[in-house]
Design a protein around this motif. Structure first.
Motif, short mmCIF file in Angstrom:
data_model
loop_
_atom_site.label_atom_id
_atom_site.label_comp_id
_atom_site.label_asym_id
_atom_site.label_seq_id
_atom_site.Cartn_x
_atom_site.Cartn_y
_atom_site.Cartn_z
N LEU A 35 -32.22 35.04 -51.54
CA LEU A 35 -32.23 33.58 -51.47
C LEU A 35 -32.45 33.13 -50.03
CD1 LEU A 35 -31.90 30.80 -52.75
CD2 LEU A 35 -29.41 31.08 -52.59
N MET A 36 -31.80 33.79 -49.08
CA MET A 36 -31.97 33.44 -47.67
C MET A 36 -33.42 33.62 -47.24
SD MET A 36 -29.99 32.39 -45.18
CE MET A 36 -29.10 32.72 -43.69
N ASP A 37 -34.04 34.73 -47.64
CA ASP A 37 -35.45 34.93 -47.31
C ASP A 37 -36.31 33.82 -47.90
OD1 ASP A 37 -34.90 37.25 -45.95
OD2 ASP A 37 -35.51 38.60 -47.58
N LEU A 38 -36.06 33.50 -49.16
CA LEU A 38 -36.83 32.46 -49.84
C LEU A 38 -36.65 31.11 -49.14
CD1 LEU A 38 -37.16 31.92 -53.63
CD2 LEU A 38 -36.32 30.04 -52.22
N MET A 39 -35.42 30.79 -48.73
CA MET A 39 -35.14 29.52 -48.06
C MET A 39 -35.97 29.36 -46.81
SD MET A 39 -31.01 29.81 -48.45
CE MET A 39 -30.66 28.95 -46.90
N PHE A 40 -35.97 30.38 -45.97
CA PHE A 40 -36.65 30.23 -44.69
C PHE A 40 -38.16 30.37 -44.81
CE2 PHE A 40 -32.35 30.42 -43.23
CZ PHE A 40 -32.37 29.54 -42.15
N GLN A 41 -38.63 31.10 -45.80
CA GLN A 41 -40.07 31.13 -46.05
C GLN A 41 -40.55 29.75 -46.53
OE1 GLN A 41 -40.84 34.38 -48.75
NE2 GLN A 41 -40.12 35.88 -47.27
N ALA A 42 -39.74 29.14 -47.42
CA ALA A 42 -40.11 27.81 -47.93
C ALA A 42 -40.07 26.76 -46.84
CB ALA A 42 -39.19 27.43 -49.09
N SER A 43 -39.10 26.87 -45.92
CA SER A 43 -38.94 25.82 -44.90
C SER A 43 -39.94 25.92 -43.77
CB SER A 43 -37.51 25.87 -44.32
OG SER A 43 -37.33 27.02 -43.52
#
Length: 199
Positions: free
Chosen positions: A104-112
């Motif tokens: 989830l952390m990886d996804l968050m920062f990739q999305a942002s």
């Protein structure tokens, strides 16, 4: 898997919970609206009333992740006025989240990092605003932005430590020791002094 009862009004929350579970089990590659519908026990078209496509689901997950991490940081900040203790609590909340919800952390920062204005960017900015509050109210010299540099260094360091734990290069206890060492260095550095002032 036993079906979980839900009311129509909270299908979105159920789908997001299932998506977080998929991330933990299979990573972002395992995410699909059809699979989430199956897991939630609804028709394969039902998720589209909340997420028009997979990208909309990813964005909603990123927002949820930032909201959860921001809430964890807020809780950490509520416990102490002492600068070192405050940052230790925040750092451990950050690292714990990054370990327990690594995908989830990886996804968050990739999305942002897409740079698009919208809910994901706003949620990321809210997290950094809370981190800014942890820095206190030290004055900043015109032409400098040590606070932003300090926040980015803090986030990068804590995510790096968490990544080492997730990759099993170090264990969780060693991770905590690295957090302590990193904070000791950062808070006493020239950058820390300029960013924090008297804290």
């Amino acid at each position: 898997m036993a079906e979980r009862p839900f009311h129509h009004g909270n299908l979105r929350a159920v789908l997001l919970d299932e998506a977080v579970a998929v991330l933990r089990e299979d990573g972002a590659d395992g995410l699909s609206l059809r699979d989430l519908a199956r897991r939630a026990g609804v028709s394969h078209g039902a998720p589209r009333s909340h997420f028009v496509d997979r990208q909309a689901l990813v964005d909603a997950l990123a927002v949820l992740g930032f909201e959860r991490l921001t809430a964890a940081v807020r809780r950490a900040l509520s416990g102490s006025a002492d600068l070192d203790d405050r940052f230790r609590r925040v750092a451990m909340a950050y690292v714990d989240f990054a370990i327990d919800d690594a995908a989830l952390m990886d996804l968050m920062f990739q999305a942002s990092t897409g740079g698009r204005p919208g809910p994901v960017r706003s949620a990321a900015e809210s997290l950094f605003a809370v981190l800014d509050g942890a820095l206190g109210t030290a004055p900043v010299d015109p032409g400098e932005d040590p606070r932003t540099t300090f926040k980015l260094l803090f986030a990068a360091t804590m995510q790096g430590i968490a990544a080492l734990v997730v990759a099993r290069r170090i264990d969780r206890q060693q991770g905590e020791q690295l957090v302590e060492a990193a904070l000791g260095t950062m808070l006493r550095s020239d950058l820390g002094t300029r960013a924090l002032g008297d804290g």
